[in-house]
Write a protein that holds these residues in place. Structure first.
Motif, short mmCIF file in Angstrom:
data_model
loop_
_atom_site.label_atom_id
_atom_site.label_comp_id
_atom_site.label_asym_id
_atom_site.label_seq_id
_atom_site.Cartn_x
_atom_site.Cartn_y
_atom_site.Cartn_z
N UNK A 126 0.80 -1.21 0.00
CA UNK A 126 0.00 0.00 0.00
C UNK A 126 0.84 1.26 0.00
N UNK A 127 0.28 2.32 0.60
CA UNK A 127 0.86 3.65 0.54
C UNK A 127 1.38 4.09 1.91
N UNK A 128 1.53 5.41 2.10
CA UNK A 128 2.14 5.92 3.33
C UNK A 128 1.29 5.66 4.57
N UNK A 129 -0.03 5.60 4.42
CA UNK A 129 -0.88 5.32 5.58
C UNK A 129 -0.70 3.88 6.03
N UNK A 130 -0.64 2.95 5.07
CA UNK A 130 -0.36 1.55 5.42
C UNK A 130 1.06 1.39 5.94
N UNK A 131 1.98 2.19 5.44
CA UNK A 131 3.37 2.17 5.89
C UNK A 131 3.49 2.59 7.35
N UNK A 132 2.58 3.46 7.79
CA UNK A 132 2.60 3.93 9.17
C UNK A 132 3.27 5.27 9.36
N UNK A 133 3.26 6.08 8.31
CA UNK A 133 3.87 7.42 8.42
C UNK A 133 3.25 8.20 9.58
N UNK A 134 4.07 8.93 10.30
CA UNK A 134 3.67 9.77 11.43
C UNK A 134 3.39 8.98 12.71
#
Length: 306
Positions: A126-134
């Motif tokens: 996935x993208x940055x939200x799935x990556x766990x950014x922040x």
């Protein structure tokens, strides 16, 4: 005239019983032995009186993933009406999904309605939200990994391969090369919000093509495809991210398109919109969840998928 039977269903339980077939389909149906690799079975208590009356059993079987195991059963050849009758017979604990039999043939099978409950080896793309950014704890995916592995340290694995900035197109192109060494039984796709922020005329067509490609990739590994929908967007606080424009209208359109495609193709869809809706304080910048926002997403995911 021979009746056309266009559907192939793998049965590992009561549907193999000719008495059940006669009750549901009016007759015993053509069948032959088959096997499903990478699964084992576990008991499932049944409370539906009509189902108990038909099968004569108050405990049926449910499939659970287990690397190296095999479930023996039978392939049934069903008509449209037969398949509809089988769908009506199976209780809400089951959903009909595609599987790859040990023979290489694809077939329908009734799987656990909660898609992550029977999983053992999960790959997230996935993208940055799935990556766990922040979120220093790795976001909702990091929390899911911790709980999943703690439940079975020996057999459970979770690989988070999400890449910030990825579109669904990127994910569909990159994923095939990533799966083989990880032996996944479940492919969890959490992408699309970046696609919705792009101005493109072929958006719906490209979205469907990417999803179809991911479904084919998952099936080649006999992995269950699970699609996570977009999270709520606070467009009053989002800004231009290198030409990407995030709005609630676009995110909602993506949500609707993903769910419609999944419903049509019998793919699991997890709606992730509600946990953050109208909770602007759970977003860092209107798009990316705070650690508390990721915790809310994980609790929601755990309730609906496990």
């Amino acid at each position: 005239m021979t009746e056309h039977r266009p559907h192939v269903l793998f049965s590992f339980g009561t549907l193999m019983d000719e008495r059940v077939q006669t009750a549901l389909f009016g007759q015993a149906v053509p069948s032959y032995p088959a096997a499903l690799v990478g699964y084992t079975t576990r008991p499932l208590p049944i409370t539906d009186e009509a189902v108990i009356a038909t099968s004569g059993l108050d405990v049926h079987l449910s499939l659970e993933r287990k690397y190296g195991a095999e479930v023996k059963g039978a392939v049934l050849h069903l008509t449209d009406d037969d398949l509809a009758a089988a769908d009506a017979y199976e209780v809400d604990d089951y959903v009909r999904r595609r599987v790859l039999l040990s023979s290489g043939q694809t077939a329908w099978a009734y799987l656990d309605a909660k898609p992550l409950r029977p999983a053992a080896r999960i790959v997230i793309v996935g993208d940055s939200i799935a990556y766990g950014r922040c979120d220093p704890q790795g976001g909702w995916a990091g929390r899911l990994a911790a709980a999943h592995i703690a439940a079975n340290e020996v057999e459970h694995r979770l690989f988070n391969l999400a890449i910030p900035g990825s579109t669904l197109t990127d994910v569909s192109e990159q994923t095939p090369a990533l799966l083989a060494p990880r032996l996944p039984d479940t492919l969890l796709v959490a992408a699309g919000i970046n696609d919705s922020a792009l101005e493109r005329h072929d958006g719906p067509v490209q979205l469907e093509a990417s999803l179809a490609s991911l479904a084919a990739t998952a099936l080649r590994h006999n992995a269950r495809l699970v699609v996570a929908g977009p999270t709520w967007v606070d467009e009053a606080r989002t800004h231009d991210y290198e030409g990407l424009c995030f709005t609630q209208a676009r995110a909602l359109s993506l949500r609707e398109s993903l769910q419609a495609w999944c419903d049509e193709h019998h793919i699991d869809y997890l709606d992730m919109w509600e946990p953050l809706r109208d909770n602007a304080e759970l977003l860092v910048d209107g798009l990316h969840p705070t650690p508390e926002g990721h915790q809310a997403l994980y609790r929601h995911l755990d309730a609906i998928a496990r």
